[in-house]
Write a protein that holds these residues in place. Structure first.
Motif, short mmCIF file in Angstrom:
data_model
loop_
_atom_site.label_atom_id
_atom_site.label_comp_id
_atom_site.label_asym_id
_atom_site.label_seq_id
_atom_site.Cartn_x
_atom_site.Cartn_y
_atom_site.Cartn_z
N MET A 1 0.85 -1.17 0.00
CA MET A 1 0.00 0.00 0.00
C MET A 1 0.89 1.24 0.00
SD MET A 1 -2.96 0.98 2.77
CE MET A 1 -3.86 -0.52 2.55
N SER A 2 0.64 2.18 -0.92
CA SER A 2 1.50 3.36 -1.01
C SER A 2 1.12 4.38 0.06
CB SER A 2 1.38 3.99 -2.40
OG SER A 2 0.16 4.70 -2.50
N ASP A 3 2.02 5.35 0.23
CA ASP A 3 1.80 6.41 1.22
C ASP A 3 0.52 7.18 0.89
OD1 ASP A 3 2.50 7.83 3.50
OD2 ASP A 3 3.67 9.30 2.39
N GLU A 4 0.27 7.42 -0.40
CA GLU A 4 -0.94 8.14 -0.79
C GLU A 4 -2.19 7.36 -0.44
OE1 GLU A 4 0.63 10.71 -4.60
OE2 GLU A 4 -0.93 9.22 -4.85
N GLU A 5 -2.17 6.06 -0.64
CA GLU A 5 -3.35 5.24 -0.36
C GLU A 5 -3.66 5.21 1.14
OE1 GLU A 5 -3.36 1.77 -3.67
OE2 GLU A 5 -1.66 1.80 -2.29
N ARG A 6 -2.63 5.33 1.97
CA ARG A 6 -2.83 5.18 3.40
C ARG A 6 -3.21 6.47 4.10
NH1 ARG A 6 1.19 3.64 6.45
NH2 ARG A 6 2.74 4.55 5.11
N TYR A 27 2.83 5.66 19.24
CA TYR A 27 3.00 6.84 18.40
C TYR A 27 3.94 7.85 19.08
CZ TYR A 27 1.97 10.82 15.39
OH TYR A 27 2.09 11.88 14.53
N ALA A 28 3.74 8.09 20.36
CA ALA A 28 4.61 9.02 21.09
C ALA A 28 6.06 8.53 21.06
CB ALA A 28 4.12 9.17 22.53
N GLN A 29 6.25 7.24 21.26
CA GLN A 29 7.61 6.70 21.23
C GLN A 29 8.24 6.91 19.85
OE1 GLN A 29 6.63 2.69 22.46
NE2 GLN A 29 7.02 3.14 24.63
N LEU A 30 7.48 6.66 18.81
CA LEU A 30 8.01 6.84 17.46
C LEU A 30 8.30 8.31 17.15
CD1 LEU A 30 5.77 4.22 15.64
CD2 LEU A 30 8.25 4.08 15.99
N VAL A 52 1.23 -0.33 15.60
CA VAL A 52 1.96 0.15 14.42
C VAL A 52 1.10 -0.02 13.18
CG1 VAL A 52 3.94 -0.31 12.92
CG2 VAL A 52 4.27 -0.12 15.39
N GLN A 53 0.41 -1.15 13.07
CA GLN A 53 -0.47 -1.38 11.91
C GLN A 53 -1.60 -0.35 11.87
OE1 GLN A 53 -1.74 -5.43 12.35
NE2 GLN A 53 0.19 -6.29 11.56
N THR A 54 -2.19 -0.09 13.02
CA THR A 54 -3.27 0.88 13.10
C THR A 54 -2.77 2.27 12.71
OG1 THR A 54 -4.42 -0.37 14.80
CG2 THR A 54 -4.96 1.98 14.66
N GLY A 65 7.48 3.16 8.35
CA GLY A 65 7.17 3.09 9.77
C GLY A 65 7.60 4.33 10.55
N ARG A 66 7.96 5.39 9.83
CA ARG A 66 8.34 6.65 10.50
C ARG A 66 7.11 7.55 10.63
NH1 ARG A 66 12.87 6.66 6.48
NH2 ARG A 66 11.31 7.86 5.36
N THR A 67 7.14 8.39 11.62
CA THR A 67 6.01 9.31 11.80
C THR A 67 5.96 10.28 10.62
OG1 THR A 67 7.34 10.81 13.14
CG2 THR A 67 6.03 9.17 14.31
N SER A 68 4.75 10.66 10.28
CA SER A 68 4.54 11.54 9.15
C SER A 68 3.53 12.62 9.52
CB SER A 68 4.01 10.74 7.95
OG SER A 68 3.61 11.59 6.91
#
Length: 166
Positions: A1-6, A27-30, A52-54, A65-68
């Motif tokens: 799944m691409s970044d745009e799709e997610r 999320y806070a940890q990341l 992480v999946q959510t 898997g990096r915060t965006s």
């Protein structure tokens, strides 16, 4: 799944993900650059993986898997009010907040007011025109003068009655 799709534009999905204590902690940890850690038990590791999946599903994490911050930009863009165009730029809730400096735009604004305030063939007294114009601006005398000067509304010589110019 691409970044745009997610990436989602539904703030409720992001809020629902962050309402979960585990997902919020991961999320806070990341965000702080740490590895996700909810404990050393198998159950804790599974909860961290699910979190992480959510977070990835709603766009809070990119494909690596990096915060965006992209999801927040997209949510704000989706919630932005539509850009107002034409004479609507000078109205808020149907009321004039500023008169256009451009004569053509001012004429268009005044035409809209005149057509809304008076019906063709209708003649009203000054009290009635003032009441109707008060829906568009607090300074009805100025608005009334603009309508007359723009030759959209005519008044009797005595100034006691007003009608649309046809």
């Amino acid at each position: 799944m691409s970044d745009e799709e997610r990436t989602t534009t539904d703030w409720r999905e992001v809020a629902a993900a962050l309402v979960n204590d585990d997902a919020r902690t991961v999320y806070a940890q990341l965000v702080l650059g740490q590895e996700p850690d909810l404990g050393a038990t198998q159950r804790a590791v599974r909860r961290a993986e699910q979190s992480v999946q959510t977070l990835s599903r709603v766009g809070l994490l990119d494909v690596d898997g990096r915060t965006s911050g992209r999801v927040f930009r997209d949510l704000l863009a989706a919630a932005a009010p539509p850009k107002r165009e034409g004479v609507d730029r000078f109205l808020v809730d149907g009321r004039i907040v500023q008169y256009p400096s451009n004569p053509d735009e001012q004429q268009a604004l005044l035409q809209r007011v005149a057509a809304s305030a008076l019906q063709p063939g209708e003649v009203v007294d000054e009290a009635e025109i003032n009441e109707r114009l008060s829906a568009f601006h607090d300074d009805v005398a100025v608005l009334r003068r603009y309508l007359v000067d723009a030759q959209l509304v005519e008044r009797t010589r005595s100034g006691t009655e007003y009608a649309l110019v046809t």
